[in-house]
Scaffold this motif. Structure first.
Motif, mmCIF file in Angstrom:
data_model
loop_
_atom_site.group_PDB
_atom_site.id
_atom_site.type_symbol
_atom_site.label_atom_id
_atom_site.label_comp_id
_atom_site.label_asym_id
_atom_site.label_seq_id
_atom_site.Cartn_x
_atom_site.Cartn_y
_atom_site.Cartn_z
ATOM 1 N N GLN B 44 -26.030 27.366 -14.064
ATOM 2 C CA GLN B 44 -26.266 28.231 -14.425
ATOM 3 C C GLN B 44 -27.516 29.315 -14.860
ATOM 4 O O GLN B 44 -27.233 30.175 -14.969
ATOM 5 C CB GLN B 44 -24.789 28.701 -15.109
ATOM 6 N N ALA B 45 -27.708 28.360 -16.528
ATOM 7 C CA ALA B 45 -28.453 29.234 -17.342
ATOM 8 C C ALA B 45 -30.427 29.344 -16.616
ATOM 9 O O ALA B 45 -30.408 30.209 -16.523
ATOM 10 C CB ALA B 45 -29.220 27.765 -18.661
ATOM 11 N N SER B 46 -29.955 28.006 -15.374
ATOM 12 C CA SER B 46 -31.309 28.093 -15.204
ATOM 13 C C SER B 46 -31.327 29.529 -13.659
ATOM 14 O O SER B 46 -32.226 30.068 -13.374
ATOM 15 C CB SER B 46 -31.228 27.019 -14.388
ATOM 16 N N ARG B 156 -33.435 24.015 -7.317
ATOM 17 C CA ARG B 156 -33.859 24.632 -9.466
ATOM 18 C C ARG B 156 -33.052 23.921 -10.366
ATOM 19 O O ARG B 156 -33.280 23.323 -10.789
ATOM 20 C CB ARG B 156 -34.771 25.427 -9.548
ATOM 21 N N ALA B 157 -31.776 25.074 -9.777
ATOM 22 C CA ALA B 157 -30.422 24.845 -11.028
ATOM 23 C C ALA B 157 -30.245 23.203 -11.325
ATOM 24 O O ALA B 157 -30.252 22.457 -12.448
ATOM 25 C CB ALA B 157 -29.616 25.507 -10.402
ATOM 26 N N MET B 158 -30.336 22.421 -9.847
ATOM 27 C CA MET B 158 -30.053 20.842 -9.907
ATOM 28 C C MET B 158 -30.504 20.058 -10.499
ATOM 29 O O MET B 158 -30.538 18.848 -11.302
ATOM 30 C CB MET B 158 -29.274 20.559 -8.180
ATOM 31 N N ASN B 159 -32.335 20.301 -10.578
ATOM 32 C CA ASN B 159 -33.013 19.079 -10.943
ATOM 33 C C ASN B 159 -33.339 19.963 -12.350
ATOM 34 O O ASN B 159 -33.047 18.961 -13.318
ATOM 35 C CB ASN B 159 -34.386 20.137 -10.523
ATOM 36 N N ARG B 411 -22.910 34.913 -10.653
ATOM 37 C CA ARG B 411 -21.568 34.340 -10.884
ATOM 38 C C ARG B 411 -21.329 34.395 -9.468
ATOM 39 O O ARG B 411 -20.998 33.018 -9.141
ATOM 40 C CB ARG B 411 -20.489 35.155 -11.665
ATOM 41 N N ASN B 412 -22.133 34.392 -8.799
ATOM 42 C CA ASN B 412 -21.304 34.431 -6.912
ATOM 43 C C ASN B 412 -21.958 33.463 -6.914
ATOM 44 O O ASN B 412 -21.919 32.594 -5.870
ATOM 45 C CB ASN B 412 -21.491 35.445 -6.073
ATOM 46 N N MET B 413 -23.082 33.229 -6.721
ATOM 47 C CA MET B 413 -23.885 32.534 -6.721
ATOM 48 C C MET B 413 -23.440 31.206 -7.637
ATOM 49 O O MET B 413 -23.887 29.626 -6.849
ATOM 50 C CB MET B 413 -25.617 32.640 -7.499
ATOM 51 N N GLY B 414 -22.874 31.157 -8.482
ATOM 52 C CA GLY B 414 -22.504 29.823 -8.940
ATOM 53 C C GLY B 414 -21.655 29.199 -8.406
ATOM 54 O O GLY B 414 -21.106 27.882 -8.502
ATOM 55 N N VAL B 415 -20.829 29.989 -8.157
ATOM 56 C CA VAL B 415 -19.859 29.901 -6.493
ATOM 57 C C VAL B 415 -19.854 28.626 -6.069
ATOM 58 O O VAL B 415 -19.834 27.710 -5.423
ATOM 59 C CB VAL B 415 -18.427 30.635 -5.754
ATOM 60 N N GLY B 416 -21.440 29.357 -5.178
ATOM 61 C CA GLY B 416 -22.036 28.059 -4.251
ATOM 62 C C GLY B 416 -22.216 27.273 -4.498
ATOM 63 O O GLY B 416 -22.367 26.478 -3.956
ATOM 64 N N LEU B 417 -23.328 27.135 -5.456
ATOM 65 C CA LEU B 417 -23.612 26.339 -6.280
ATOM 66 C C LEU B 417 -22.581 24.825 -6.372
ATOM 67 O O LEU B 417 -22.921 23.802 -6.297
ATOM 68 C CB LEU B 417 -24.646 26.513 -7.286
ATOM 69 N N ALA B 418 -21.435 25.232 -7.100
ATOM 70 C CA ALA B 418 -20.512 24.443 -6.921
ATOM 71 C C ALA B 418 -20.272 24.055 -5.860
ATOM 72 O O ALA B 418 -19.450 22.311 -6.172
ATOM 73 C CB ALA B 418 -19.849 25.219 -8.221
#
Lengths: 427, 427
Positions: B44-46, B156-159, B411-418
């Motif tokens: 999320q910080a990324s 990038r967040a996953m990495n 926050r919405n992007m976080g849902v997709g990423l999760a």
């Protein structure tokens, strides 16, 4: 040229001059004398000797594109040709008309002799001339490119035959005759051009049947009607108003208008366009329509009826679907306005043109068209549109072409030349 | 994306995670654990640190036109971006899809994560992005350009968070989602693409309301109907039948069709075209229309009603005007056919997506759309279309835009990423 004119199919019998039997009016007598004179024989010999040159000039000019509003390159080429014939005051005016004077003996009127430079074809159209048998093919070659070199041949013939004229003759290649041009070249000539107050008579040359004399100008009003709405997504916004449906209503209502048969009055939906993708409710659609009439009152009435049906077509759509995201509106933009006009049968130009046609063995056929002559006609200045000489076909199509039948072509050109000479009081 | 999704208006109350109370299923527990883990905080910080970069990438990609069938320039740009994120096997396939692998730990399935490159806007549309307050405006910016950089931010967040996944993830920008593209990118992926036999799950990202899970595919049938007639001159041939009037009749009749509200069924006239010049009676006009439904039977019935009204519209014109030069005929060509499909509620992808939404504080809303997911759904491969993050508006219109509300967006992007992480069994 907007009136359909069938190519002449001339029988051998028609080649016999019938001037003697028709020589009833002073104009008939003058025409017969002119055609019988030794100078005219020299002029005809000049045309004959120029035949290959005329063809070559037609090819040269045809291969210089001249789309609506983009006639400059061809205009410059034609202007150089006018200059080479020894005209004076050769120039291009502000809108792109090119012209030069063959001065008269003084004290006479000014006569305009013109053909139009523009074609209907857009930039990038292949205008390379193809020769096949006695045919030449290229978009625009007939209408009106074939008339331009004929005018040059007239000047040479007059010079070689030693004609002087009482009138000053302004030879011209004008812009903007076709569709979107909306006669802008002639409009300028008569409203702002430097000769505007001196023009007494006007002849425009177009392809056509010999003996045809266009002495009436069909008027037209053209509109591009744009229907605007909120637009949206075909699924998500389903139920909102659509300009496509409003335009559908307008097209159907337009198709139900009654147009008088006499004077002939017509209407047409020429172009429909609009929408960006199959799954978007269009935010805009448009139709470009044509209305014409040989009667001014009838054209006005048709225009009124058309403009009156638009609010209903739009209101019907605004009532049929949701306007929560916005209503349908429309804008009707006048994109063409050609005045109705005619040259009276007792005008000198009509009497002279008819007499020369008869003296040349043709039965004059008077009729209406939509050409540069509409402008002077609407202003009360005598004008006709005459056939320049060649048999042409498929005007405005990519298969446009012309025939080379030199005896007929030269005879037809002679009619045009004699009309100019008679009108200008040549000696 | 074809289903309209209202932008979320999130109250502060909804920002409180409600994962605990909803943690009833194994997927809910896993989702709660994933969101609570230290790696996810880093992820999320990324995203947060990348916010300005995401916006910049959206502007960059939006300003590279991507009309239907002309996505190559944007595809190349996005391919370079995928490569820059360190994906392997980065390539453009035969139809123009661009993709790259983020390899899993081995032995896992292949998951496709994609957004579409194409927009509905034709070549030459002004796609310069305009910023106004917290809004960005340009045709195509929301649908679906805004989703493409979000996928890059996911990688990038996953990495940065050090996630490994069991599954291989194929990140993709696909062609041909919109209108005329007829899902050709995904069609190719599943019929001829090199990964076609390995794809276990499919997520497509589109703009939309957070919590929205598109688990059913709206079917559509699209036709281009061409009306043909003899054509002619607006004056000389007045009175003959015109394809413009026949099409007008068809448009009006189509606009009167009743479509069921449930399952939602719609229709649209998307594009109208035809005619060559204002003063020619067209020889051809055409309309491209869209019909859709969430029900197969309803779509079939609507299609039948549409095809049945065409002969009447044409017959009406053939009766209204002269057919002496030829009659109006028509041809209805199927130009789009999207299968109706759905992913069952007990499919793992639905359970995971629902659990992540709940764990993130959203009440999952299942629904139908017409997206790239239609293809895997119709093949029985589990698929969903999820919201990528931004609030967007006026999709498919020239006023298309998106808002920048960074806390909600992130926050919405976080849902997709999760959801991607959970589905890929990330550690």
């Amino acid at each position: 040229m907007r009136a359909k004119i069938m190519p002449a199919l001339l029988g051998a019998a028609m080649l016999i001059a019938t001037s003697a039997q028709a020589a009833a009016t002073p104009e008939d007598k003058a025409a017969a004398a002119l055609l019988a004179g030794p100078k005219f024989a020299k002029a005809q010999a000049s045309l004959k000797g120029d035949y290959e040159r005329i063809i070559q000039d037609i090819i040269t000019l045809t291969e210089i594109e001249a789309p609506p509003f983009k006639e400059t390159a061809r205009g410059k080429a034609y202007m150089a040709m006018l200059k080479a014939e020894g005209l004076t005051d050769v120039e291009m005016d502000e809108v792109g008309n090119v012209m030069g004077l063959r001065k008269g003996t003084g004290g006479g009127p000014l006569i305009v002799v013109t053909a139009h430079l523009d074609t209907v074809f857009p930039e990038g159209t292949n205008v390379k001339v193809r020769r096949e048998g006695n045919g030449l093919y290229a978009p625009g070659i007939g209408d009106d490119t074939s008339s331009l070199p004929v005018q040059l041949a007239f000047i040479r013939a007059m010079n070689r035959a030693g004609y002087t004229t009482k009138a000053d003759i302004l030879f011209m290649g004008n812009v903007g005759e076709e569709g979107p041009g909306d006669l802008r070249g002639t409009r300028y000539l008569f409203s702002k051009g430097k000769y505007k107050d001196r023009i007494k008579s006007f002849i425009s040359f177009e392809p056509g049947q010999p003996g045809r004399i266009t002495n009436a100008g069909t008027g037209s009003r053209r509109y591009k009607v744009t229907f605007n709405g909120p637009g949206g997504h075909s699924m998500g916004d389903f139920g909102i108003v659509s300009p496509a449906f409003a335009m559908g209503n307008a097209i159907v209502a337009f198709g139900k208008l009654k147009a008088p048969a006499e004077p002939k009055t017509v209407y047409n939906v020429g172009i429909v366009e609009g929408g960006t993708s199959v799954n978007s409710i269009p935010f805009s659609t448009a139709m470009t329509i044509d209305m014409r009439s040989n009667g001014k009152a009838e054209l006005d009435a048709e225009e009124k009826a058309f403009l009156s049906l638009l609010p209903g077509a739009v209101a019907e759509e605004n009532a049929a679907r949701s306007t929560a995201k916005g209503k349908i509106s429309y804008e009707a933009k006048l994109v063409g306005d050609r005045p109705v006009g005619s040259t009276p049968m007792d005008a000198r130009i009509i009497k002279v043109a008819g007499a020369v046609a008869r003296a040349s063995g043709f039965d004059p056929k008077y009729g209406a068209g939509s050409t540069d002559s509409n402008i002077p006609m609407s202003l009360g200045i005598e004008a006709v549109t005459l056939a320049s000489g060649f048999e042409t076909f498929r005007a405005h199509s990519l298969e446009e072409g012309m025939k080379m039948n030199s005896p007929e072509d030269l005879r037809n050109m002679g009619v045009g030349l004699a009309t100019v000479l008679a009108l200008a009081e040549a000696r």
